[in-house]
Structure formats: structure tokens, C-alpha cells
Design a protein around this motif. Structure first.
Motif, short mmCIF file in Angstrom:
data_model
loop_
_atom_site.label_atom_id
_atom_site.label_comp_id
_atom_site.label_asym_id
_atom_site.label_seq_id
_atom_site.Cartn_x
_atom_site.Cartn_y
_atom_site.Cartn_z
N MET A 172 10.98 4.15 -1.98
CA MET A 172 11.40 4.10 -0.58
C MET A 172 11.74 5.50 -0.07
SD MET A 172 11.09 0.96 0.22
CE MET A 172 12.08 0.44 1.58
N ARG A 173 10.86 6.45 -0.30
CA ARG A 173 11.12 7.85 0.05
C ARG A 173 11.33 8.03 1.55
NH1 ARG A 173 6.99 12.69 -0.11
NH2 ARG A 173 8.42 14.42 0.16
N HIS A 174 10.40 7.58 2.35
CA HIS A 174 10.52 7.62 3.81
C HIS A 174 10.39 6.19 4.33
CE1 HIS A 174 8.82 11.91 3.50
NE2 HIS A 174 10.12 12.01 3.71
N PRO A 175 11.50 5.54 4.62
CA PRO A 175 11.43 4.12 5.03
C PRO A 175 10.60 3.90 6.29
CG PRO A 175 13.68 4.74 4.51
CD PRO A 175 12.88 5.99 4.48
N TRP A 176 10.54 4.86 7.19
CA TRP A 176 9.75 4.68 8.41
C TRP A 176 8.27 4.55 8.09
CZ3 TRP A 176 6.08 8.31 9.44
CH2 TRP A 176 6.20 9.54 8.81
N GLU A 177 7.82 5.16 7.01
CA GLU A 177 6.42 5.00 6.61
C GLU A 177 6.14 3.57 6.17
OE1 GLU A 177 5.79 7.88 3.56
OE2 GLU A 177 5.51 9.53 4.98
N HIS A 178 7.12 2.93 5.56
CA HIS A 178 6.95 1.54 5.15
C HIS A 178 6.86 0.63 6.37
CE1 HIS A 178 8.38 3.50 1.53
NE2 HIS A 178 7.91 2.47 0.84
N VAL A 179 7.70 0.90 7.36
CA VAL A 179 7.67 0.10 8.59
C VAL A 179 6.33 0.29 9.30
CG1 VAL A 179 8.72 -0.21 10.87
CG2 VAL A 179 10.17 0.14 8.85
N LEU A 180 5.87 1.53 9.36
CA LEU A 180 4.57 1.81 9.97
C LEU A 180 3.44 1.12 9.21
CD1 LEU A 180 3.07 3.45 12.16
CD2 LEU A 180 2.88 5.28 10.48
N THR A 222 0.83 -1.21 0.00
CA THR A 222 0.00 0.00 0.00
C THR A 222 0.86 1.26 0.00
OG1 THR A 222 -1.75 -1.16 1.18
CG2 THR A 222 -1.80 1.24 1.25
N GLN A 223 1.91 1.25 0.82
CA GLN A 223 2.79 2.42 0.88
C GLN A 223 3.56 2.60 -0.42
OE1 GLN A 223 2.86 4.79 3.13
NE2 GLN A 223 4.34 5.86 1.87
N MET A 224 4.03 1.53 -0.99
CA MET A 224 4.77 1.64 -2.25
C MET A 224 3.84 2.08 -3.39
SD MET A 224 7.47 -1.49 -2.01
CE MET A 224 8.53 -0.91 -3.32
N TYR A 225 2.62 1.59 -3.38
CA TYR A 225 1.64 2.00 -4.40
C TYR A 225 1.30 3.49 -4.25
CZ TYR A 225 -2.59 1.91 -7.25
OH TYR A 225 -3.54 2.15 -8.20
N SER A 226 1.19 3.93 -3.01
CA SER A 226 0.91 5.34 -2.75
C SER A 226 2.04 6.21 -3.29
CB SER A 226 0.73 5.57 -1.26
OG SER A 226 0.65 6.94 -0.96
N ASN A 227 3.28 5.80 -3.06
CA ASN A 227 4.41 6.56 -3.58
C ASN A 227 4.45 6.51 -5.10
OD1 ASN A 227 5.21 7.33 -1.05
ND2 ASN A 227 6.92 5.92 -0.91
N ALA A 228 4.11 5.38 -5.69
CA ALA A 228 4.13 5.27 -7.14
C ALA A 228 3.07 6.16 -7.78
CB ALA A 228 3.91 3.82 -7.55
N LEU A 229 1.90 6.23 -7.16
CA LEU A 229 0.84 7.10 -7.71
C LEU A 229 1.25 8.57 -7.68
CD1 LEU A 229 -2.48 5.62 -6.30
CD2 LEU A 229 -1.67 5.60 -8.65
#
Length: 80
Positions: A29-37, A16-23
Motif C-alpha cells: 500500500m505504498r501510494h493508496p491513491w494509486e490503488h483507488v485509481l 493489479t496495483q498490488m501485484y505491481s508493487n510486489a514485483l
């Protein structure tokens, strides 16, 4: 088996986070902490969903048992 919902939830959060960044045309991997969250929230969500499904099945079994007993009392006991 308990690890499966956790892994699926973590992958769901990461995706979901990677899709959000792609859109938004940002680096994946702009903010890795968002991926962990996102992975943590996804794991919690899927685990709670599995617990809810188990409780729902137990409640359904109880309701079906009560209905079966009521039908037996209504139709079988009346004949005697």
C-alpha cells in the motif's frame, strides 16, 4: 447483477496495483491513491467490456436472423 462487474473490475484494479508493487518489492500500500485509481479504472474497464459483449450478442442475433431469412428466401421460396 449490475454491481457484479463493478466489484470484479475494482478487485482486478486493486490486484493489479498490488501485484505491481510486489514485483518491484515495494510495500503493498505504498501510494493508496494509486490503488483507488486502479480500482476505478478496473471498474470502468469491466463495465465497458460487459456493454460491448451485450452489443456484440445483439449484433450477432441480427446477423443470424438476416441469414436465416435470406436462406428461407433462397431455398424455400424457390420451390413454389
Amino acid at each position: 447483477m449490475p454491481a457484479t462487474p463493478t466489484i470484479i473490475g475494482a478487485l482486478l484494479g486493486l490486484g493489479t496495483q498490488m501485484y505491481s508493487n510486489a514485483l518491484r518489492k515495494l510495500p503493498y500500500m505504498r501510494h493508496p491513491w494509486e490503488h483507488v485509481l486502479g480500482m476505478g479504472l478496473g471498474a470502468v474497464f469491466v463495465n465497458q467490456l460487459v456493454k460491448f459483449d451485450d452489443k456484440l450478442k445483439q449484433d450477432l442475433d441480427k446477423m443470424l436472423e438476416r441469414a436465416r431469412e435470406a436462406n428461407e428466401r433462397r431455398y424455400i421460396d424457390d420451390d413454389e
